[in-house]
Design an enzyme around this catalytic site. Structure first.
Site, PDB file in Angstrom:
ATOM      1  N   HIS A 372      48.324  45.402  36.093  1.00 25.41           N
ATOM      2  CA  HIS A 372      47.431  45.939  37.126  1.00 25.41           C
ATOM      3  C   HIS A 372      48.144  46.687  38.234  1.00 25.41           C
ATOM      4  O   HIS A 372      47.511  47.021  39.242  1.00 25.41           O
ATOM      5  CB  HIS A 372      46.605  44.817  37.763  1.00 25.41           C
ATOM      6  CG  HIS A 372      45.643  44.165  36.835  1.00 25.41           C
ATOM      7  ND1 HIS A 372      44.332  44.547  36.733  1.00 25.41           N
ATOM      8  CD2 HIS A 372      45.819  43.169  35.949  1.00 25.41           C
ATOM      9  CE1 HIS A 372      43.733  43.794  35.825  1.00 25.41           C
ATOM     10  NE2 HIS A 372      44.618  42.953  35.332  1.00 25.41           N
ATOM     11  N   LYS A 565      38.746  48.106  51.329  1.00 23.12           N
ATOM     12  CA  LYS A 565      39.681  47.653  50.302  1.00 23.12           C
ATOM     13  C   LYS A 565      40.800  46.928  51.024  1.00 23.12           C
ATOM     14  O   LYS A 565      40.849  46.956  52.261  1.00 23.12           O
ATOM     15  CB  LYS A 565      40.244  48.836  49.511  1.00 23.12           C
ATOM     16  CG  LYS A 565      40.771  49.974  50.407  1.00 23.12           C
ATOM     17  CD  LYS A 565      41.245  51.174  49.605  1.00 23.12           C
ATOM     18  CE  LYS A 565      40.124  52.038  49.080  1.00 23.12           C
ATOM     19  NZ  LYS A 565      40.244  52.419  47.688  1.00 23.12           N
ATOM     20  N   ARG A 566      41.709  46.265  50.289  1.00 21.51           N
ATOM     21  CA  ARG A 566      42.846  45.659  50.969  1.00 21.51           C
ATOM     22  C   ARG A 566      43.597  46.716  51.778  1.00 21.51           C
ATOM     23  O   ARG A 566      43.624  47.889  51.411  1.00 21.51           O
ATOM     24  CB  ARG A 566      43.792  45.020  49.935  1.00 21.51           C
ATOM     25  CG  ARG A 566      43.244  43.742  49.346  1.00 21.51           C
ATOM     26  CD  ARG A 566      43.000  42.700  50.413  1.00 21.51           C
ATOM     27  NE  ARG A 566      44.238  42.173  50.930  1.00 21.51           N
ATOM     28  CZ  ARG A 566      44.759  40.999  50.584  1.00 21.51           C
ATOM     29  NH1 ARG A 566      44.120  40.217  49.725  1.00 21.51           N
ATOM     30  NH2 ARG A 566      45.891  40.589  51.107  1.00 21.51           N
ATOM     31  N   LYS A 571      47.387  52.769  49.981  1.00 23.85           N
ATOM     32  CA  LYS A 571      45.960  53.113  49.964  1.00 23.85           C
ATOM     33  C   LYS A 571      45.599  54.088  51.085  1.00 23.85           C
ATOM     34  O   LYS A 571      44.521  54.656  51.117  1.00 23.85           O
ATOM     35  CB  LYS A 571      45.105  51.857  50.056  1.00 23.85           C
ATOM     36  CG  LYS A 571      45.240  50.939  48.828  1.00 23.85           C
ATOM     37  CD  LYS A 571      44.436  49.657  48.995  1.00 23.85           C
ATOM     38  CE  LYS A 571      44.657  48.640  47.880  1.00 23.85           C
ATOM     39  NZ  LYS A 571      43.930  48.982  46.634  1.00 23.85           N
ATOM     40  N   THR A 673      38.414  49.936  41.736  1.00 28.39           N
ATOM     41  CA  THR A 673      37.108  49.571  41.192  1.00 28.39           C
ATOM     42  C   THR A 673      36.020  49.756  42.256  1.00 28.39           C
ATOM     43  O   THR A 673      34.857  49.977  41.902  1.00 28.39           O
ATOM     44  CB  THR A 673      37.096  48.112  40.681  1.00 28.39           C
ATOM     45  OG1 THR A 673      37.734  47.281  41.655  1.00 28.39           O
ATOM     46  CG2 THR A 673      37.834  48.001  39.364  1.00 28.39           C
ATOM     47  N   LYS A 677      31.930  51.204  42.225  1.00 32.51           N
ATOM     48  CA  LYS A 677      30.751  50.612  42.878  1.00 32.51           C
ATOM     49  C   LYS A 677      30.053  51.660  43.747  1.00 32.51           C
ATOM     50  O   LYS A 677      28.825  51.774  43.753  1.00 32.51           O
ATOM     51  CB  LYS A 677      31.162  49.409  43.734  1.00 32.51           C
ATOM     52  CG  LYS A 677      31.680  48.238  42.910  1.00 32.51           C
ATOM     53  CD  LYS A 677      32.480  47.227  43.725  1.00 32.51           C
ATOM     54  CE  LYS A 677      33.372  46.406  42.804  1.00 32.51           C
ATOM     55  NZ  LYS A 677      34.423  45.644  43.517  1.00 32.51           N
TER      56      LYS A 677
HETATM   57  C1  26W Z   1      52.289  38.455  42.988  1.00 32.14           C
HETATM   58  C2  26W Z   1      51.535  39.059  44.060  1.00 32.14           C
HETATM   59  C3  26W Z   1      50.512  39.953  43.513  1.00 32.14           C
HETATM   60  C4  26W Z   1      49.201  39.564  43.530  1.00 32.14           C
HETATM   61  C5  26W Z   1      48.246  40.397  43.024  1.00 32.14           C
HETATM   62  C6  26W Z   1      50.872  41.171  42.996  1.00 32.14           C
HETATM   63  C7  26W Z   1      49.929  41.987  42.487  1.00 32.14           C
HETATM   64  C8  26W Z   1      48.616  41.611  42.488  1.00 32.14           C
HETATM   65  C9  26W Z   1      47.572  42.505  41.880  1.00 32.14           C
HETATM   66  C10 26W Z   1      48.167  43.297  40.786  1.00 32.14           C
HETATM   67  C11 26W Z   1      46.919  43.358  42.882  1.00 32.14           C
HETATM   68  C12 26W Z   1      45.655  43.986  42.378  1.00 32.14           C
HETATM   69  O1  26W Z   1      44.597  43.495  42.682  1.00 32.14           O
HETATM   70  N1  26W Z   1      45.744  45.109  41.647  1.00 32.14           N
HETATM   71  C13 26W Z   1      44.578  45.929  41.441  1.00 32.14           C
HETATM   72  O2  26W Z   1      43.955  45.627  40.225  1.00 32.14           O
HETATM   73  C14 26W Z   1      42.722  46.312  40.121  1.00 32.14           C
HETATM   74  C15 26W Z   1      42.035  45.844  38.869  1.00 32.14           C
HETATM   75  O3  26W Z   1      42.698  46.319  37.736  1.00 32.14           O
HETATM   76  C16 26W Z   1      42.941  47.813  40.148  1.00 32.14           C
HETATM   77  O4  26W Z   1      41.700  48.444  40.146  1.00 32.14           O
HETATM   78  C17 26W Z   1      43.714  48.213  41.398  1.00 32.14           C
HETATM   79  O5  26W Z   1      44.046  49.583  41.356  1.00 32.14           O
HETATM   80  C18 26W Z   1      44.976  47.385  41.517  1.00 32.14           C
HETATM   81  O6  26W Z   1      45.625  47.644  42.741  1.00 32.14           O
END
Ligand code: 26W
Length: 829
Positions: A372, A565-566, A571, A673, A677
């Site tokens: 992701h 969003k975060r 971003k 995503t 929406k």
């Molecule tokens: C380990 C810490 C950590 C926690 C969460 C690292 C990375 C993440 C995720 C990968 C963050 C995340 O939410 N990624 C998002 O995933 C979505 C679903 O596929 C995508 O639409 C977003 O672009 C992506 O940033």
């Protein structure tokens, strides 16, 4: 369960579905409220919510039981979605929609002088996720149930979900989210299926009955994993799937030993420590911090879930492990649960007595991995020392997997030591690490990205070596969102309007939205007017929220320009804020050509340890305070930072948005995503050529999308000689904006606090290239302004966005996962 006395076979209880008329719902509600909860007239609202939740859960129970039994039919292949995050939000409205009993329930509640809306407002969000990845898991669960796919979710039942965000003097303040405080009426605890998870200890060799040397993991400290099941209802299809969330608890005998030794306090402390594992969700969404508790959570989830899946399979009378991979597949949501690769090997070898090669064949046929993110700081790697101490037996297995894998690499590329170093699951160096993404790729038969561009970048960049070795493993599955929650539930006005034209089949088959396209084409003035009326009502609803939570007046006639969003530098919320300051300066300088009134909304949480993201929140609030209160602005421009952005806020925001901000640095947003929406709800996107924006633009047409900015290849090329001062020098608008920030105009009482921001974006090392895209962004926003003034033209674009959004349903995404990865048969009933 009773047995048939003659055949000995289990006979399911006969369960009658409960009646769904308003009267029956009302009397069940009253029974729960008074006889179960002991509350009567005029009771406080959380109890009305709780009583109604039980009433509705009852109405899912027969289908839940039947779905479970159907999925367990011998020979039925099942998929398990393993994720550290499930960002479910509220459940009540979703179940009401799926059951199709919203009107009846509404009517029933009126008998008790309550509106259904008020009752639903009482439900806390289940915020068991950070952002996109967690919400995606929740949308996937919804679609699997609606498609009758036999998929179960495995996750952690965090006692505290994503923190609640407060804004204090413009700064983010985090507060714990004790979402379980009042209990969770949807869940069912199933202690009888508890699992034991090991930590620590050491491995020990012994000889089995056949004289083979085997390994056992001894002197471990064990923790119990107790499953709690949440129902996941399908859309009007009698299907209820299961999300199984694990809670950590101390084992009994661990306590007993301590008790016997007379150390009561020690025993209780140990219990506490065990229960820590499921206490809190880590609030980082893009950078790993290598904390021991996090690795404990990951192994806890992987081990409990795999043992549970094995138990379910064996309970079916199966024990021929050659068939295990025919009947079970595990989809790993990012690297977070990928210790499962080693854990499945351990179960098969140490617990089931298999030999390495046979176990490896099974593991590689069961495991599938979704990536992701491309951000290097988000790629998980664990220090070897930590791994060794916590999971010694798993580290041995990883070493063996790596040794065999590197042999394969050296056969394909003899003598290519650099490549072996790059591909090794163990990263060498001063500190040595386990690279979890590499473990996932080596152990899986499928590796996918989440949008076309993202998957391409994985193949060409981050995973290139692996792609050369195993091109067949790599595939793309473009993300989606569930149209049930994000349109039918969140936007009932638009749902009703669309259904008057094309029926309501689109809710279960979103490609049917394409039938709206003719209504977008000229002359449909009634439909246009109705479409605008729905949007206006939704904007009034959002304006009320903004007023209540930010104290800012949004005029529903203005253009609603939204970025939620975060908060992350990639971003580029900063680009948005720079634009707002630019608009402010235009007012101040009387440059009102092509002006349109705008309400800009920004919302999102910053990771508690991410100083820059937190300062960006402060900047947004500081700019808002100046702009909103300057008499010269006179309401023509508003900026609000919405606190505590979460799933239930998006349900109000997306339907009310005119312009969707998707402005990440090209090549950095895996998919996005929120963009989907907004599109489904008729917003028009202003966006970079990044993630799923590209596919959105392809679907709706470039003329109905405001594209701007550098492309991925241009970003990469520019890095080598990035000179942001050039943009400042060449662009007087940009210069004025930066000077205004530097002057302390927005922070007269707290001088210099924004220097870290202006320094970062003016640094030649700024990876996010905010200033490089400033001019293109401002120009694109100007095109937005022009388009907005053509009311019919805008309405047409809005309708076309909704009409073209069919591809972005998670129903489509899940059908692709199923066709190309899982290969499950939908449950027939
Ligand atoms: C380990 C810490 C950590 C926690 C969460 C690292 C990375 C993440 C995720 C990968 C963050 C995340 O939410 N990624 C998002 O995933 C979505 C679903 O596929 C995508 O639409 C977003 O672009 C992506 O940033």
């Amino acid at each position: 369960m009773p047995r048939n006395p003659r055949t000995g076979a289990y006979q399911p209880f006969k369960l009658k579905p409960l009646p769904n008329d308003a009267h029956a719902i009302g009397s069940d509600f009253q029974r729960y409220l008074s006889y179960y909860l002991g509350r009567f007239q005029g009771c406080s609202p959380p109890y009305t919510y709780e009583a109604l939740a039980y009433t509705l859960r009852d109405r899912l129970m027969v289908d839940w039981r039947n779905t479970w039994n159907a999925q367990l039919e011998p020979g039925n292949r099942r998929a398990y979605y393993m994720s550290l995050e499930f960002l479910i939000g509220r459940a009540m409205g979703n179940h009401l929609l799926n059951l199709g009993i919203k009107n009846e329930t509404d009517q029933a509640m009126l008998e008790f002088s309550q509106t259904l809306e008020e009752v639903m407002e009482q439900e806390p969000d289940a915020g068991l996720g950070n952002g996109g990845l967690g919400r995606l898991a929740a949308c996937f669960m919804d679609s699997c149930a609606s498609l009758k796919l036999p998929v179960m979710g495995y996750g952690i039942r965090y006692e505290y979900g994503m923190f609640r965000q407060h804004i204090d003097n413009g700064y983010q303040v985090e507060e714990p989210d004790h979402w379980l405080r009042e209990g969770n009426p949807w869940e069912i605890e199933r202690v009888e299926y508890s699992q034991r998870v090991h930590f620590g200890g050491r491995s020990e060799a012994y000889h089995d009955a056949l004289g083979n040397t085997r390994i056992r993991w001894v002197d471990t400290q064990d923790v119990l994993a107790i499953p709690f099941d949440m129902p996941i209802s399908g859309y009007r299809n009698q299907t209820v799937n299961t999300l199984r969330l694990w809670k950590a608890a101390a084992t009994d005998e661990f306590n007993l030993n301590e008790f016997n030794a007379g150390s009561y306090i020690e025993a209780v402390r140990a219990k506490n420590e065990a229960e820590h594992i499921s206490m809190v969700l880590y609030p980082n969404d893009s950078s790993e911090n290598g904390k021991e508790l996090r690795l404990r959570q990951q192994y806890f989830l992987a081990s409990a879930s795999l043992h549970d899946a094995v138990r379910i399979w064996e309970r079916n009378g199966e024990n021929d492990y050659r068939k295990f991979a025919d009947e079970n597949v595990f989809q790993m949501n990012d690297t977070h649960p990928t210790i499962a690769v080693a854990e499945l090997m351990r179960i098969l070898i140490d617990e089931k007595g298999m030999m390495w090669d046979a176990a490896w064949v099974i593991t590689q046929r069961c495991m599938a991995y979704t990536n992701h993110t491309l951000l290097p700081e988000a790629l998980e790697k664990w220090p070897l020392g930590l791994f060794e101490r916590l999971l010694p037996r798993l580290l041995e297995i990883i070493y063996e997997i790596n040794a065999r894998f590197l042999r394969q690499v050296s056969l394909k590329w003899p003598g290519d030591i650099e490549r072996q170093k790059r591909m090794s699951i163990i990263e060498e160096g001063e500190q040595r690490y386990v690279r979890m993404a590499w473990l996932a790729i080596v152990g899986s038969f499928s590796v996918n990205g989440v949008a076309a561009l993202h998957s391409q970048l994985l193949r060409d960049g981050l995973f290139h070596d692996f792609y050369q070795l195993w091109p067949e493993k790599f595939n793309n599955k473009t993300n989606g969102v569930t149209p049930r929650r994000w349109v039918a539930h969140a936007n009932p006005g638009m749902t009703a309007l669309i259904s008057t034209k094309i029926g309501d089949g689109w809710i279960g088959d979103l490609s049917q939205l394409a039938q709206l396209k003719p209504y977008a084409e000229g002359g449909q003035t009634d439909f246009y007017a109705d479409w605008r009326a729905v949007k206006l009502a939704n904007k009034q609803r959002l304006a009320a929220l903004v007023k209540a939570d930010c104290g800012v007046d949004f005029n529903p006639a203005a253009l609603f320009d939204v970025q939620v969003k975060r908060i992350h530098e990639y971003k580029r919320q900063l680009l948005n804020i720079l634009h707002v300051i630019h608009l402010y300066l235009r007012i101040k300088n009387g440059r009102m050509d092509n002006w349109v009134d705008r309400c800009v909304l920004i919302g999102g949480k910053a990771a508690p340890g991410y100083a820059m993201a937190k300062r960006i929140i402060k900047l947004a609030n500081s700019v808002a305070a100046v702009v909103n209160n300057d008499p010269d602005v006179a309401g023509r421009l508003k900026l609000a930072f919405l606190p505590n952005y979460r799933v239930s806020s998006m349900e109000i925001i997306a339907p009310a948005t005119d312009v969707s901000e998707q402005i990440s640095t090209a090549g950095k947003e895996a998919s996005g995503t929120g963009n989907m929406k907004f599109m489904m709800n008729g917003a028009v996107t202003i966006g970079t050529y990044d993630g799923a924006n590209i596919e959105i633009m392809d679907a709706v047409g470039e003329e109905n999308f405001f594209l701007f900015g550098l492309r991925t290849a241009e970003v990469d090329k520019l890095h080598k000689h990035y000179q942001p001062w050039q943009y400042v020098e060449q662009d007087s608008d940009l210069r004025e904006v930066l000077e205004l920030i530097r002057s302390g105009h927005f922070n007269p009482c707290e001088p210099y606090i924004f220097d870290m921001i202006t320094d970062a974006i003016q640094s030649p090392h700024d990876p996010w290239m905010t200033l490089a895209d400033f001019r293109a962004y401002v120009d694109a926003q100007d095109r937005v302004a022009t388009a907005w003034q053509d009311t019919d033209g805008w309405t047409r674009m809005s309708i076309l966005n909704t009409a073209s959004s069919g591809f972005f349903s998670t129903d489509r995404t899940m059908l692709e996962y199923n066709r190309e990865i899982w290969k499950l048969k939908p449950i027939s009933s």
